[in-house]
Design a protein around this motif. Sequence first.
Motif, PDB file in Angstrom:
ATOM      1  N   VAL A  35       0.859  -1.179   0.000  1.00 44.50           N
ATOM      2  CA  VAL A  35       0.000   0.000   0.000  1.00 44.50           C
ATOM      3  C   VAL A  35       0.898   1.231   0.000  1.00 44.50           C
ATOM      4  O   VAL A  35       1.728   1.403   0.899  1.00 44.50           O
ATOM      5  CB  VAL A  35      -0.933   0.031   1.236  1.00 44.50           C
ATOM      6  CG1 VAL A  35      -1.817   1.270   1.201  1.00 44.50           C
ATOM      7  CG2 VAL A  35      -1.783  -1.234   1.295  1.00 44.50           C
ATOM      8  N   ILE A  36       0.756   2.056  -1.023  1.00 44.90           N
ATOM      9  CA  ILE A  36       1.561   3.271  -1.148  1.00 44.90           C
ATOM     10  C   ILE A  36       0.644   4.462  -0.913  1.00 44.90           C
ATOM     11  O   ILE A  36      -0.346   4.638  -1.641  1.00 44.90           O
ATOM     12  CB  ILE A  36       2.208   3.362  -2.549  1.00 44.90           C
ATOM     13  CG1 ILE A  36       3.089   2.133  -2.813  1.00 44.90           C
ATOM     14  CG2 ILE A  36       3.014   4.654  -2.685  1.00 44.90           C
ATOM     15  CD1 ILE A  36       3.538   1.990  -4.260  1.00 44.90           C
ATOM     16  N   TYR A  60       3.976  -8.060  -5.764  1.00 45.34           N
ATOM     17  CA  TYR A  60       3.006  -7.485  -4.821  1.00 45.34           C
ATOM     18  C   TYR A  60       1.747  -7.017  -5.553  1.00 45.34           C
ATOM     19  O   TYR A  60       1.825  -6.542  -6.688  1.00 45.34           O
ATOM     20  CB  TYR A  60       3.605  -6.269  -4.099  1.00 45.34           C
ATOM     21  CG  TYR A  60       4.686  -6.605  -3.101  1.00 45.34           C
ATOM     22  CD1 TYR A  60       4.438  -6.573  -1.727  1.00 45.34           C
ATOM     23  CD2 TYR A  60       5.960  -6.967  -3.526  1.00 45.34           C
ATOM     24  CE1 TYR A  60       5.434  -6.887  -0.817  1.00 45.34           C
ATOM     25  CE2 TYR A  60       6.965  -7.292  -2.618  1.00 45.34           C
ATOM     26  CZ  TYR A  60       6.698  -7.244  -1.267  1.00 45.34           C
ATOM     27  OH  TYR A  60       7.677  -7.563  -0.368  1.00 45.34           O
ATOM     28  N   LEU A  61       0.602  -7.135  -4.868  1.00 44.78           N
ATOM     29  CA  LEU A  61      -0.618  -6.473  -5.322  1.00 44.78           C
ATOM     30  C   LEU A  61      -0.520  -5.052  -4.786  1.00 44.78           C
ATOM     31  O   LEU A  61      -0.388  -4.855  -3.578  1.00 44.78           O
ATOM     32  CB  LEU A  61      -1.863  -7.154  -4.738  1.00 44.78           C
ATOM     33  CG  LEU A  61      -2.199  -8.541  -5.277  1.00 44.78           C
ATOM     34  CD1 LEU A  61      -3.309  -9.169  -4.442  1.00 44.78           C
ATOM     35  CD2 LEU A  61      -2.614  -8.472  -6.728  1.00 44.78           C
ATOM     36  N   VAL A  62      -0.576  -4.072  -5.657  1.00 49.69           N
ATOM     37  CA  VAL A  62      -0.274  -2.694  -5.262  1.00 49.69           C
ATOM     38  C   VAL A  62      -1.546  -1.849  -5.233  1.00 49.69           C
ATOM     39  O   VAL A  62      -2.379  -1.942  -6.134  1.00 49.69           O
ATOM     40  CB  VAL A  62       0.732  -2.060  -6.253  1.00 49.69           C
ATOM     41  CG1 VAL A  62       1.038  -0.616  -5.874  1.00 49.69           C
ATOM     42  CG2 VAL A  62       2.011  -2.882  -6.315  1.00 49.69           C
ATOM     43  N   THR A  63      -1.700  -1.042  -4.188  1.00 51.58           N
ATOM     44  CA  THR A  63      -2.751  -0.032  -4.145  1.00 51.58           C
ATOM     45  C   THR A  63      -2.095   1.309  -3.821  1.00 51.58           C
ATOM     46  O   THR A  63      -1.293   1.398  -2.889  1.00 51.58           O
ATOM     47  CB  THR A  63      -3.804  -0.330  -3.057  1.00 51.58           C
ATOM     48  OG1 THR A  63      -4.313  -1.650  -3.260  1.00 51.58           O
ATOM     49  CG2 THR A  63      -4.961   0.657  -3.119  1.00 51.58           C
ATOM     50  N   VAL A  75      -2.716   0.607 -12.270  1.00 49.94           N
ATOM     51  CA  VAL A  75      -2.520   0.514 -10.824  1.00 49.94           C
ATOM     52  C   VAL A  75      -3.869   0.743 -10.143  1.00 49.94           C
ATOM     53  O   VAL A  75      -4.650   1.602 -10.575  1.00 49.94           O
ATOM     54  CB  VAL A  75      -1.493   1.567 -10.330  1.00 49.94           C
ATOM     55  CG1 VAL A  75      -1.377   1.540  -8.811  1.00 49.94           C
ATOM     56  CG2 VAL A  75      -0.137   1.336 -10.970  1.00 49.94           C
ATOM     57  N   VAL A  76      -4.146  -0.039  -9.087  1.00 49.45           N
ATOM     58  CA  VAL A  76      -5.383   0.170  -8.331  1.00 49.45           C
ATOM     59  C   VAL A  76      -5.216   1.441  -7.501  1.00 49.45           C
ATOM     60  O   VAL A  76      -4.268   1.564  -6.716  1.00 49.45           O
ATOM     61  CB  VAL A  76      -5.687  -1.031  -7.402  1.00 49.45           C
ATOM     62  CG1 VAL A  76      -6.925  -0.772  -6.573  1.00 49.45           C
ATOM     63  CG2 VAL A  76      -5.829  -2.301  -8.231  1.00 49.45           C
ATOM     64  N   LEU A  77      -6.126   2.390  -7.692  1.00 50.59           N
ATOM     65  CA  LEU A  77      -6.044   3.663  -6.979  1.00 50.59           C
ATOM     66  C   LEU A  77      -7.198   3.788  -5.996  1.00 50.59           C
ATOM     67  O   LEU A  77      -8.305   3.327  -6.264  1.00 50.59           O
ATOM     68  CB  LEU A  77      -6.127   4.829  -7.975  1.00 50.59           C
ATOM     69  CG  LEU A  77      -5.003   4.937  -9.019  1.00 50.59           C
ATOM     70  CD1 LEU A  77      -5.350   5.987 -10.065  1.00 50.59           C
ATOM     71  CD2 LEU A  77      -3.685   5.271  -8.342  1.00 50.59           C
ATOM     72  N   SER A  78      -6.934   4.414  -4.850  1.00 50.06           N
ATOM     73  CA  SER A  78      -7.997   4.745  -3.906  1.00 50.06           C
ATOM     74  C   SER A  78      -7.917   6.237  -3.613  1.00 50.06           C
ATOM     75  O   SER A  78      -6.848   6.737  -3.263  1.00 50.06           O
ATOM     76  CB  SER A  78      -7.837   3.960  -2.603  1.00 50.06           C
ATOM     77  OG  SER A  78      -8.655   4.549  -1.598  1.00 50.06           O
TER      78      SER A  78
END
Lengths: 107, 238
Positions: free
Chosen positions: B83-84, B103-106, B123-126
Amino acid sequence: MMGDNEEILQQAADWRALGKGVALATVVSTWGSSPRPVGAKLALEQEGAFIGSVSGGCVEGAVIEEGLKAIADGKPRLLSFGVSNDRAWEVGLACGGKIQVFVERVE
Amino acid sequence: MKLGFLQKALAASREGRPAVLATNLTNGLQTFIEATETAGDLTLDAAALQAIRKAVTEDRNATIETADGPVFIEVFNPRLRCVIVGAVHIAQPLARMAALTGYLVTVVDPRTAFASDARFPDVVLSTDWPDEAMEKLKPNRRTAVVTLTHDPKLDDPALSVALRSDAFYIGALGSKKTHAARCKRLQALGFNEEELARIHGPVGLDIGAISPAEIAIAIMAQITQVLRAEPQSDREAA
């Protein structure tokens, strides 16, 4: 342990979905310095295309050969590689370690 | 391996459930085990089941001896996650390197000018606030958390959630001075020194990194060191 193996297993599943014969090779034990840890995998299909690795490239050729046989006859195989192996000159591990690789057909 | 087991292993890994495949190396018989569900034609005695529980806990594959020959226990643990927090310049190379490392990256950043698909393709973004995003992501012992915003409003809430989780790695961008000030603020929130020592700050291995990509390498190297340092030395000793 999963991560890079997920890509390899997914490729194996995709090859099977295309109706291809597929084998999986897995490092099941290591002694001394071995380039890939226990659990490292290689998947191959009937034409010899492969993904992943079980060593630093030293024994992949022999593993693929055995994998093709496993695809043909369906029998699992437990292979040993190391400097003391009879085939050391051809497919020995340059690092001096020993590994066992289990090869099985994906049914 | 039965194709069905292969698909079960892939599904378990994706959905974050631990699973095990036990293979008799002599005859190739296999049993797939997930939570309380067991499928397959390899019979496992009490000693084998105990070895399987140990392998899952330690996240380590193992070969055990049984009356019917050696049995290989393969652990399929949930994917590693990274998680970044902060969709900043360093996050761009870091997200790609972490994905490449498995890694699965968020990437979390409520500032939509930063967290955009154009800046982070694939990339998955939140864009939730970091604490809300982190509460949803539920970091566990397979998660690394890195804060990069440099902004206490965004970094501190994320770090607070990370410190209350089992995240195996927590890193925060900022100089020694910035980090000291950050620790003071987090202390005021009730975290003690031992808890704050979990934060790697300044983040990353000291390799003289200057550019964003080089800093990302330093961070990824440190995450890898924390993840692997112990098992690696065990492996070499074995």
